[in-house]
Structure formats: C-alpha cells, structure tokens
Design a protein around this motif. Structure first.
Motif, PDB file in Angstrom:
ATOM      1  N   MET A   1       0.845  -1.177   0.000  1.00 30.20           N
ATOM      2  CA  MET A   1       0.000   0.000   0.000  1.00 30.20           C
ATOM      3  C   MET A   1       0.892   1.244   0.000  1.00 30.20           C
ATOM      4  SD  MET A   1      -3.108   0.951   2.516  1.00 30.20           S
ATOM      5  CE  MET A   1      -4.489   1.117   1.435  1.00 30.20           C
ATOM      6  N   HIS A   2       0.459   2.282  -0.665  1.00 35.57           N
ATOM      7  CA  HIS A   2       1.215   3.521  -0.802  1.00 35.57           C
ATOM      8  C   HIS A   2       1.174   4.327   0.487  1.00 35.57           C
ATOM      9  CE1 HIS A   2       1.942   7.668  -2.161  1.00 35.57           C
ATOM     10  NE2 HIS A   2       2.782   7.083  -2.973  1.00 35.57           N
ATOM     11  N   ASN A   3       2.331   4.790   0.928  1.00 35.01           N
ATOM     12  CA  ASN A   3       2.420   5.598   2.141  1.00 35.01           C
ATOM     13  C   ASN A   3       2.159   7.057   1.785  1.00 35.01           C
ATOM     14  OD1 ASN A   3       3.013   6.842   4.522  1.00 35.01           O
ATOM     15  ND2 ASN A   3       5.085   6.030   4.710  1.00 35.01           N
ATOM     16  N   MET A   4       1.109   7.658   2.327  1.00 37.15           N
ATOM     17  CA  MET A   4       0.737   9.038   2.002  1.00 37.15           C
ATOM     18  C   MET A   4       1.742  10.050   2.550  1.00 37.15           C
ATOM     19  SD  MET A   4      -1.859   8.738   0.133  1.00 37.15           S
ATOM     20  CE  MET A   4      -2.520  10.376   0.044  1.00 37.15           C
ATOM     21  N   ASN A   5       2.531   9.705   3.552  1.00 37.67           N
ATOM     22  CA  ASN A   5       3.494  10.617   4.145  1.00 37.67           C
ATOM     23  C   ASN A   5       4.874  10.513   3.501  1.00 37.67           C
ATOM     24  OD1 ASN A   5       1.626  11.648   5.943  1.00 37.67           O
ATOM     25  ND2 ASN A   5       2.026  10.033   7.430  1.00 37.67           N
ATOM     26  N   GLN A   6       5.013   9.679   2.480  1.00 35.40           N
ATOM     27  CA  GLN A   6       6.300   9.477   1.842  1.00 35.40           C
ATOM     28  C   GLN A   6       6.731  10.759   1.134  1.00 35.40           C
ATOM     29  OE1 GLN A   6       6.327   6.269  -0.933  1.00 35.40           O
ATOM     30  NE2 GLN A   6       8.504   6.413  -1.334  1.00 35.40           N
ATOM     31  N   SER A   7       7.968  11.135   1.310  1.00 41.99           N
ATOM     32  CA  SER A   7       8.495  12.357   0.715  1.00 41.99           C
ATOM     33  C   SER A   7       8.947  12.101  -0.716  1.00 41.99           C
ATOM     34  CB  SER A   7       9.680  12.857   1.544  1.00 41.99           C
ATOM     35  OG  SER A   7      10.274  13.962   0.910  1.00 41.99           O
ATOM     36  N   ASN A   8       8.753  13.101  -1.574  1.00 41.97           N
ATOM     37  CA  ASN A   8       9.249  13.030  -2.946  1.00 41.97           C
ATOM     38  C   ASN A   8      10.659  13.582  -3.054  1.00 41.97           C
ATOM     39  OD1 ASN A   8       6.902  11.876  -3.940  1.00 41.97           O
ATOM     40  ND2 ASN A   8       5.943  13.859  -4.274  1.00 41.97           N
ATOM     41  N   ASP A   9      11.217  14.040  -1.962  1.00 42.20           N
ATOM     42  CA  ASP A   9      12.555  14.614  -1.944  1.00 42.20           C
ATOM     43  C   ASP A   9      13.596  13.505  -2.114  1.00 42.20           C
ATOM     44  OD1 ASP A   9      14.885  16.017  -1.497  1.00 42.20           O
ATOM     45  OD2 ASP A   9      14.410  16.555   0.578  1.00 42.20           O
ATOM     46  N   PRO A  10      14.437  13.576  -3.165  1.00 41.44           N
ATOM     47  CA  PRO A  10      15.434  12.528  -3.357  1.00 41.44           C
ATOM     48  C   PRO A  10      16.502  12.507  -2.260  1.00 41.44           C
ATOM     49  CG  PRO A  10      15.686  14.253  -5.006  1.00 41.44           C
ATOM     50  CD  PRO A  10      14.448  14.558  -4.226  1.00 41.44           C
ATOM     51  N   LEU A  11      16.603  13.571  -1.471  1.00 47.67           N
ATOM     52  CA  LEU A  11      17.581  13.628  -0.383  1.00 47.67           C
ATOM     53  C   LEU A  11      16.979  13.166   0.949  1.00 47.67           C
ATOM     54  CD1 LEU A  11      19.230  17.064  -1.236  1.00 47.67           C
ATOM     55  CD2 LEU A  11      20.124  14.786  -1.702  1.00 47.67           C
ATOM     56  N   HIS A  12      15.699  12.830   0.931  1.00 49.81           N
ATOM     57  CA  HIS A  12      15.018  12.424   2.158  1.00 49.81           C
ATOM     58  C   HIS A  12      15.711  11.209   2.774  1.00 49.81           C
ATOM     59  CE1 HIS A  12      11.740  11.958   4.987  1.00 49.81           C
ATOM     60  NE2 HIS A  12      11.730  10.667   4.711  1.00 49.81           N
ATOM     61  N   GLY A  13      16.064  11.321   4.037  1.00 45.17           N
ATOM     62  CA  GLY A  13      16.696  10.218   4.758  1.00 45.17           C
ATOM     63  C   GLY A  13      18.210  10.168   4.624  1.00 45.17           C
ATOM     64  N   ASN A  72      24.504  12.249  -9.207  1.00 40.66           N
ATOM     65  CA  ASN A  72      23.801  10.968  -9.165  1.00 40.66           C
ATOM     66  C   ASN A  72      22.599  10.919 -10.099  1.00 40.66           C
ATOM     67  OD1 ASN A  72      25.261   9.375  -7.057  1.00 40.66           O
ATOM     68  ND2 ASN A  72      24.890  11.279  -5.943  1.00 40.66           N
ATOM     69  N   LYS A  73      22.482  11.943 -10.941  1.00 39.55           N
ATOM     70  CA  LYS A  73      21.393  12.026 -11.926  1.00 39.55           C
ATOM     71  C   LYS A  73      20.022  11.854 -11.283  1.00 39.55           C
ATOM     72  CE  LYS A  73      24.335  10.850 -15.670  1.00 39.55           C
ATOM     73  NZ  LYS A  73      25.043   9.871 -16.376  1.00 39.55           N
ATOM     74  N   LEU A  74      19.842  12.535 -10.157  1.00 41.05           N
ATOM     75  CA  LEU A  74      18.570  12.532  -9.444  1.00 41.05           C
ATOM     76  C   LEU A  74      17.778  13.777  -9.835  1.00 41.05           C
ATOM     77  CD1 LEU A  74      19.926  11.413  -5.963  1.00 41.05           C
ATOM     78  CD2 LEU A  74      18.584  10.040  -7.553  1.00 41.05           C
ATOM     79  N   PRO A  75      16.477  13.799  -9.603  1.00 41.27           N
ATOM     80  CA  PRO A  75      15.682  14.985  -9.953  1.00 41.27           C
ATOM     81  C   PRO A  75      16.182  16.224  -9.215  1.00 41.27           C
ATOM     82  CG  PRO A  75      14.266  13.184  -9.201  1.00 41.27           C
ATOM     83  CD  PRO A  75      15.675  12.746  -9.006  1.00 41.27           C
ATOM     84  N   LEU A  76      16.340  17.306  -9.960  1.00 39.77           N
ATOM     85  CA  LEU A  76      16.821  18.558  -9.379  1.00 39.77           C
ATOM     86  C   LEU A  76      15.663  19.332  -8.781  1.00 39.77           C
ATOM     87  CD1 LEU A  76      19.293  19.603 -12.203  1.00 39.77           C
ATOM     88  CD2 LEU A  76      19.825  18.446 -10.068  1.00 39.77           C
TER      89      LEU A  76
END
Length: 131
Positions: A1-13, A72-76
């Motif tokens: 199941m999809h976590n609604m609190n999941q961050s879209n930030d590629p630097l998260h964590g 790392n070719k992650l979203p800017l």
C-alpha cells in the motif's frame, strides 16, 4: 500500500555527512573545492569542518546538495523563480500598491499616468512584464 506521508525529496533520509563523503570519494577535496569554491573544501578540508560550515550556511548546503543530485542524476529541485511562482496567488492589488510605492520613491517627479491601464488593460506592465 502507498504511504501518504512518503516524501518526494530525493535527499530524504540522507545525512549531510553521507552526501559529503560521497562527493569527496567521487571528486576528491581539490576537485570538490574547484566545483564549489567554499573555504571548508579548499583550505585544510575535513568532513567535520565541512559539516559545521554547511549546517550553518544554507546557501552553501544548497550548492552541495545540488551537486550531489546532479552527480547521481537525481531529480533537481525547482529554481527559486519556479518556487516563488508556484507559491504566489493571483492577487494583483497588493503587488500594484507595493510597485506604485517603489515607483513613487524612485521617480517622485513622474506623473501618475503610468498607473493607468494600458490599451490592453495591463497595469504597470513595464514593471511586471507580460502576463
């Protein structure tokens, strides 16, 4: 199941220490200092001194995080202009008042004709640009 609190930030964590360590392993201190010219990378560099500096100076941390994302070719992240534009509500009256105040200070002898709508109905088009 999809976590609604999941961050879209590629630097998260990711810890700042992990980011710096990765960049040093990839570029080395000398090349890192050439890419981001800040003293903690160019003069007697260390992870500890870099962490202290970057935690106190958001502008420098932004540069390091941006380089990490590019490397790392992650979203800017969006640019400041994009962020400001997305956060603005379409309220023209407060902007016009601020603009008129600034214009009045900059050119006190200027007539009030610049506040009148132009032929196409745009107020202060010369200040705000095309809408």
């Amino acid at each position: 199941m999809h976590n609604m609190n999941q961050s879209n930030d590629p630097l998260h964590g990711l810890k700042l220490e992990t980011i710096i360590t990765h960049l040093v392993e990839r570029y080395g201190w000398e090349n890192l200092g050439e890419r981001i010219n800040i003293r903690c990378f160019t003069h007697d560099p260390s992870i500890k001194s870099s962490l202290q500096f970057l935690r106190k100076n958001d502008w420098a941390r932004d540069k390091v995080e941006y380089l990490y994302l590019r490397a790392n070719k992650l979203p800017l992240p969006p640019t400041q202009a994009e962020t400001k534009q997305a956060g603005k509500k379409p309220t023209a009256k407060p902007k016009a008042k601020v603009a008129n105040h600034k214009v009045a200070q900059a050119a006190p002898n200027k007539s009030a004709t610049s506040d009148k709508p132009s032929v196409d109905g745009k107020v202060n088009k010369h200040i705000w640009g095309k809408s």
